[in-house]
Design a protein around this motif. Sequence first.
Motif, PDB file in Angstrom:
ATOM      1  N   THR A   8       0.881  -1.193   0.290  1.00  0.00           N
ATOM      2  CA  THR A   8       0.243  -0.072   0.036  1.00  0.00           C
ATOM      3  C   THR A   8       0.230   0.832  -0.041  1.00  0.00           C
ATOM      4  OG1 THR A   8      -0.190  -0.005   2.670  1.00  0.00           O
ATOM      5  CG2 THR A   8      -1.824  -1.228   1.648  1.00  0.00           C
ATOM      6  N   GLY A   9       2.188   1.031   0.628  1.00  0.00           N
ATOM      7  CA  GLY A   9       2.858   2.230   0.515  1.00  0.00           C
ATOM      8  C   GLY A   9       2.816   3.399   1.725  1.00  0.00           C
ATOM      9  N   ALA A  10       2.226   2.861   2.779  1.00  0.00           N
ATOM     10  CA  ALA A  10       1.498   2.954   4.153  1.00  0.00           C
ATOM     11  C   ALA A  10       2.510   3.609   4.818  1.00  0.00           C
ATOM     12  CB  ALA A  10       0.294   2.628   4.769  1.00  0.00           C
ATOM     13  N   ILE A  11       2.982   4.088   5.481  1.00  0.00           N
ATOM     14  CA  ILE A  11       4.634   4.224   6.582  1.00  0.00           C
ATOM     15  C   ILE A  11       3.425   4.686   7.957  1.00  0.00           C
ATOM     16  CG2 ILE A  11       6.181   5.709   7.024  1.00  0.00           C
ATOM     17  CD1 ILE A  11       6.999   6.259   4.277  1.00  0.00           C
ATOM     18  N   ARG A  12       4.003   3.825   8.327  1.00  0.00           N
ATOM     19  CA  ARG A  12       3.912   4.077   9.885  1.00  0.00           C
ATOM     20  C   ARG A  12       4.613   4.049  10.933  1.00  0.00           C
ATOM     21  NH1 ARG A  12       2.862  -1.147   9.508  1.00  0.00           N
ATOM     22  NH2 ARG A  12       3.808  -2.642  11.482  1.00  0.00           N
ATOM     23  N   GLY A  13       4.958   5.467  11.941  1.00  0.00           N
ATOM     24  CA  GLY A  13       5.265   5.593  12.903  1.00  0.00           C
ATOM     25  C   GLY A  13       5.915   4.659  13.807  1.00  0.00           C
ATOM     26  N   LEU A  14       6.449   4.107  14.584  1.00  0.00           N
ATOM     27  CA  LEU A  14       6.647   3.202  15.554  1.00  0.00           C
ATOM     28  C   LEU A  14       7.024   3.325  17.075  1.00  0.00           C
ATOM     29  CD1 LEU A  14       8.587   0.470  13.671  1.00  0.00           C
ATOM     30  CD2 LEU A  14       6.333   0.364  13.733  1.00  0.00           C
ATOM     31  N   VAL A  15       6.595   2.921  18.083  1.00  0.00           N
ATOM     32  CA  VAL A  15       6.970   3.107  19.128  1.00  0.00           C
ATOM     33  C   VAL A  15       7.550   2.289  19.850  1.00  0.00           C
ATOM     34  CG1 VAL A  15       5.973   5.215  19.681  1.00  0.00           C
ATOM     35  CG2 VAL A  15       4.801   2.990  20.401  1.00  0.00           C
ATOM     36  N   LYS A  16       8.005   1.332  20.787  1.00  0.00           N
ATOM     37  CA  LYS A  16       8.262   0.785  21.809  1.00  0.00           C
ATOM     38  C   LYS A  16       6.676  -0.060  21.957  1.00  0.00           C
ATOM     39  CE  LYS A  16      10.032  -1.116  26.082  1.00  0.00           C
ATOM     40  NZ  LYS A  16      10.803  -1.022  27.239  1.00  0.00           N
ATOM     41  N   GLY A  17       6.524  -1.187  21.964  1.00  0.00           N
ATOM     42  CA  GLY A  17       5.670  -2.360  21.566  1.00  0.00           C
ATOM     43  C   GLY A  17       5.173  -2.749  20.995  1.00  0.00           C
ATOM     44  N   ASP A  18       5.467  -1.755  19.477  1.00  0.00           N
ATOM     45  CA  ASP A  18       4.490  -2.127  18.615  1.00  0.00           C
ATOM     46  C   ASP A  18       4.755  -3.191  17.489  1.00  0.00           C
ATOM     47  OD1 ASP A  18       3.222   0.492  18.475  1.00  0.00           O
ATOM     48  OD2 ASP A  18       4.210   1.419  16.965  1.00  0.00           O
ATOM     49  N   PRO A  19       3.863  -3.595  17.085  1.00  0.00           N
ATOM     50  CA  PRO A  19       3.707  -5.549  16.717  1.00  0.00           C
ATOM     51  C   PRO A  19       4.853  -4.376  14.771  1.00  0.00           C
ATOM     52  CG  PRO A  19       1.394  -4.593  16.227  1.00  0.00           C
ATOM     53  CD  PRO A  19       2.168  -3.770  16.699  1.00  0.00           C
ATOM     54  N   VAL A  20       5.408  -5.345  14.508  1.00  0.00           N
ATOM     55  CA  VAL A  20       5.839  -5.744  13.299  1.00  0.00           C
ATOM     56  C   VAL A  20       5.142  -6.972  12.291  1.00  0.00           C
ATOM     57  CG1 VAL A  20       7.965  -4.306  13.607  1.00  0.00           C
ATOM     58  CG2 VAL A  20       7.600  -6.665  14.096  1.00  0.00           C
ATOM     59  N   TYR A  21       4.711  -6.775  11.336  1.00  0.00           N
ATOM     60  CA  TYR A  21       4.949  -7.994  10.071  1.00  0.00           C
ATOM     61  C   TYR A  21       5.296  -8.462   9.856  1.00  0.00           C
ATOM     62  CZ  TYR A  21       0.407  -5.659  12.962  1.00  0.00           C
ATOM     63  OH  TYR A  21      -0.582  -5.616  14.075  1.00  0.00           O
ATOM     64  N   SER A  22       5.140  -9.888   8.661  1.00  0.00           N
ATOM     65  CA  SER A  22       5.675 -10.268   7.776  1.00  0.00           C
ATOM     66  C   SER A  22       4.988  -9.345   6.987  1.00  0.00           C
ATOM     67  CB  SER A  22       4.827 -11.516   7.192  1.00  0.00           C
ATOM     68  OG  SER A  22       5.661 -11.911   6.154  1.00  0.00           O
ATOM     69  N   GLY A  23       6.389  -8.833   5.619  1.00  0.00           N
ATOM     70  CA  GLY A  23       5.946  -7.796   4.915  1.00  0.00           C
ATOM     71  C   GLY A  23       6.283  -6.603   4.561  1.00  0.00           C
ATOM     72  N   ASP A  24       6.550  -6.150   5.943  1.00  0.00           N
ATOM     73  CA  ASP A  24       6.738  -4.926   6.754  1.00  0.00           C
ATOM     74  C   ASP A  24       8.407  -4.351   5.788  1.00  0.00           C
ATOM     75  OD1 ASP A  24       4.592  -4.155   7.866  1.00  0.00           O
ATOM     76  OD2 ASP A  24       4.969  -4.497   9.529  1.00  0.00           O
ATOM     77  N   ILE A  25       8.848  -2.848   5.610  1.00  0.00           N
ATOM     78  CA  ILE A  25       9.954  -2.494   5.727  1.00  0.00           C
ATOM     79  C   ILE A  25      10.831  -1.936   6.400  1.00  0.00           C
ATOM     80  CG2 ILE A  25      12.294  -1.617   3.761  1.00  0.00           C
ATOM     81  CD1 ILE A  25       9.894  -2.787   1.945  1.00  0.00           C
TER      82      ILE A  25
END
Length: 281
Positions: free
Chosen positions: A52-69
């Motif tokens: 999708t090209g969507a970018i999300r900011g990360l903080v401690k405790g956030d999940p990451v997923y298969s496919g994420d860069i």
Amino acid sequence: MRQLSVLLAVSAMTLMSPAFAADSAAPASSHATPAGEVILLTGRGTATNPQTGAIRGLVKGDPVYSGDILNAGSNSYMNLKFSDGAFVLLRPNTRFSIDRYAYTPSSAPPATPPPPVTPALPARPATPPPADRHPVTTASSTEGTLQRAFLRLLKGGFRTVSGLIGKTNADDYLVTTPVATIGIRGTDYYAYICDLACANDPIILESLDLAHLGHDLAVGATLDGVIHGSIAVTNAAGHTEILTAGQFLLTLSDGRQIRLPSEPDFLRAQPFPDPLTLCVS
């Protein structure tokens, strides 16, 4: 007609509202099983969904997923814990892709032994299964378990302590860099895509001189080092070098692999922290 025009205008404003924009930027994988989570972030980090090209900011405790860069910003360390127990620590200015990841350990209870057969009774022939029944197979070499970790280093470097994936079947785990692939069987190692700091390191420069190679080949090379265990580093031609604890290898952009006599100076000056202990913000 005027009321219809007003209604259409209000609808358009609703679609353009910040709440709608925030919802549209939500990760497409928000309902998927996380591959892991961020357990430390010192600075700024983001995750990009390549579909999708969507970018999300990360903080401690956030999940990451298969496919994420994943991107770790300047002066930013990002430590990840994956569902199989692996840790991956990203150095500042690192770009790292979770190409394909899955870990589903078997939760089936142990099989109950069949009751003893009474000798006085004749054994009944087994009832054949219906014609449309097919045997169930798993997607992994480990019975009852779906597991794979296919990762990619695009820029910068990482240190990882591997988890359960790859300990049973090495084909379940693979890290790709621009010039090499890395396989493991349970280990603590790092990989780094060489930049100018790497290319100007005296240990690397001397090793290239001894091999009668130009210094320009170092930029873009992959540097690997092993803290514990062993890794297999394979170049584009299919040649594999096995590294064990305390060994270091440079895979050049032309595929040649140079063993280094010691760890490069720039990494001794600014070493990879231990991801098992670096878990506080």
